[in-house]
Write an enzyme that holds these catalytic residues in place. Structure first.
Site, PDB file in Angstrom:
ATOM      1  N   ALA A  83     152.815 -82.819 -44.640  1.00  0.00           N
ATOM      2  CA  ALA A  83     153.761 -82.971 -43.548  1.00  0.00           C
ATOM      3  C   ALA A  83     153.555 -81.853 -42.530  1.00  0.00           C
ATOM      4  O   ALA A  83     152.914 -80.837 -42.825  1.00  0.00           O
ATOM      5  CB  ALA A  83     155.188 -82.956 -44.081  1.00  0.00           C
ATOM      6  N   GLN A  85     155.364 -79.518 -41.494  1.00  0.00           N
ATOM      7  CA  GLN A  85     155.789 -78.204 -41.990  1.00  0.00           C
ATOM      8  C   GLN A  85     155.415 -77.997 -43.461  1.00  0.00           C
ATOM      9  O   GLN A  85     156.150 -77.367 -44.229  1.00  0.00           O
ATOM     10  CB  GLN A  85     157.295 -78.029 -41.779  1.00  0.00           C
ATOM     11  CG  GLN A  85     157.666 -77.789 -40.334  1.00  0.00           C
ATOM     12  CD  GLN A  85     157.061 -76.496 -39.777  1.00  0.00           C
ATOM     13  OE1 GLN A  85     156.890 -75.523 -40.490  1.00  0.00           O
ATOM     14  NE2 GLN A  85     156.738 -76.512 -38.484  1.00  0.00           N
ATOM     15  N   SER A  86     154.259 -78.465 -43.840  1.00  0.00           N
ATOM     16  CA  SER A  86     153.802 -78.351 -45.225  1.00  0.00           C
ATOM     17  C   SER A  86     153.514 -76.902 -45.618  1.00  0.00           C
ATOM     18  O   SER A  86     152.748 -76.195 -44.954  1.00  0.00           O
ATOM     19  CB  SER A  86     152.537 -79.191 -45.416  1.00  0.00           C
ATOM     20  OG  SER A  86     151.911 -78.885 -46.644  1.00  0.00           O
ATOM     21  N   ASN A  87     154.095 -76.490 -46.740  1.00  0.00           N
ATOM     22  CA  ASN A  87     153.763 -75.192 -47.328  1.00  0.00           C
ATOM     23  C   ASN A  87     152.392 -75.229 -47.996  1.00  0.00           C
ATOM     24  O   ASN A  87     151.673 -74.228 -48.023  1.00  0.00           O
ATOM     25  CB  ASN A  87     154.815 -74.800 -48.365  1.00  0.00           C
ATOM     26  CG  ASN A  87     156.194 -74.730 -47.786  1.00  0.00           C
ATOM     27  OD1 ASN A  87     156.442 -74.015 -46.816  1.00  0.00           O
ATOM     28  ND2 ASN A  87     157.117 -75.485 -48.364  1.00  0.00           N
ATOM     29  N   THR A  89     149.705 -76.903 -47.087  1.00  0.00           N
ATOM     30  CA  THR A  89     148.599 -76.742 -46.146  1.00  0.00           C
ATOM     31  C   THR A  89     148.480 -75.293 -45.691  1.00  0.00           C
ATOM     32  O   THR A  89     147.381 -74.755 -45.556  1.00  0.00           O
ATOM     33  CB  THR A  89     148.757 -77.674 -44.930  1.00  0.00           C
ATOM     34  OG1 THR A  89     149.934 -77.329 -44.202  1.00  0.00           O
ATOM     35  CG2 THR A  89     148.809 -79.126 -45.351  1.00  0.00           C
TER      36      THR A  89
END
Length: 347
Positions: A83, A85-87, A89
């Site tokens: 997403a 705001q992916s942590n 990634t």
């Protein structure tokens, strides 16, 4: 003394390629103020937000095994979807930087937000700062499609003399990340024994399923019967049950051991999920404020805020005096992407 399931699992774990990325063991702390606010109930937090590496979080443990395989395979480029705001990634980009690998991140439009802050701040600016190449994917609920698109990008990179490694989003692939939470289960039980604690229930966010299933599998393989309640942050409890059940079987297959769990071990609540992934609600806002103002714990709106909301709901219904442990999986950078929503709630 280790039972045969875990001793066999540990033998297999030792054979798995792994790179050390995180700070471990992470602290296990009492939440005394929060406990007093709930009738003196013992409450604890496992601080997996303190795993180091670019603000830390649970994905550091998972990446040790994914990138261990990537390095062993001679990869020089890693691709992952998540997403906006992916942590995951963000931490993949950070880990690639430390290992000298290129990183390509495909950001899905999973959350219906057009706020410019959401699309540029928080984890997104960190992805860019860490040197990742960003791609967009318009669909947020198409895991197989996102993986296919990643492989198309990987194929193009291969024609330019790169050696890519893909971390898949969809189920059906080996859950290497879950192995990080078998390691965490052993770490946690060692800390509980060291401090002579009694833990009656563990509460953790349940999204991809790797953290939840890995922790549950590790505890059961080590002989612990502590219940683990997963707080649904991505999909409803019915769908998440199937995902966790599949993950648990995949872990057993990956380690060539017999299953150590049954259906009764899979405990889930979706009471704080609505209106959906990455979308705030009143219990989540209240949990974020409570954790900050009573314990100085910073939570994010997507994972830890919702899982803390579920944790506090469990505190209201579990028998008085029984102790609860919260797994803090990190994710704080995403908080800044929700500045507009939070400012309204805090005024």
């Amino acid at each position: 003394m280790l039972g045969r399931p875990m001793s066999r699992a540990l033998e297999q774990l030792e054979k798995m390629p792994r790179v050390r990325l995180g700070h471990a063991p992470t602290p296990l702390e009492a939440m005394a103020n929060l406990g007093r606010s709930h009738g003196g109930r013992p409450m604890y937090v496992k601080r997996d937000d303190c795993t180091g590496l670019a603000f830390g979080g649970n994905k550091v443990r998972q990446l040790e095994f994914y990138l261990g395989e990537a390095v062993a395979a001679g990869a020089d480029t890693v691709l992952i979807s998540g997403a906006v705001q992916s942590n995951f990634t963000r931490l993949t980009a950070a880990a690639c930087a430390t290992l000298g690998l290129q990183c390509h991140i495909q950001l899905e439009q999973r959350v219906p937000k057009t706020d410019p802050t959401y699309n540029a701040s928080g984890n997104v600016i960190l992805d860019r700062l860490l040197g990742a190449t960003l791609h967009s994917y318009a669909h947020g609920e198409d895991e197989e499609g996102a993986d296919r698109r990643l492989h198309e990008i990987a194929d193009r990179l291969s024609t330019h003399a790169r050696t890519p490694y893909v971390i898949h989003l969809a189920p059906g692939h080996r859950p290497l990340g879950a192995l990080g939470y078998l390691v965490a289960a052993r770490e946690l039980l060692d800390q509980i024994a060291r401090d002579s604690l009694v833990i009656d229930e563990i509460v953790v966010a349940s999204g991809s399923g790797n953290t939840h299933a890995g922790l549950l599998f590790g505890l059961r393989a080590l002989g612990s019967r502590i219940p683990v309640t997963g707080v649904c942050v991505r999909r409803g409890a019915k769908d998440q049950f199937g995902r966790i059940k599949t993950r648990l079987q995949q872990i057993a297959d990956l380690l060539s051991v017999d299953p150590v769990t049954d259906d009764d071990d899979i405990l889930l609540t979706d009471a704080v999920l609505a209106p959906g992934y990455g979308q705030l609600n009143e219990p989540t806002l209240a949990a974020i404020k409570t954790a900050a103002q009573l314990e100085g714990l910073i939570l994010d709106p997507v994972y830890t805020g919702k899982s803390m909301a579920g944790f506090l709901q469990r505190a209201e219904v579990v028998e008085p005096g029984r102790s609860l442990l919260f797994i803090h999986t990190g994710g704080q950078p995403a908080l800044f992407a929700y500045e507009k929503d939070l400012s309204v709630a805090l005024d």
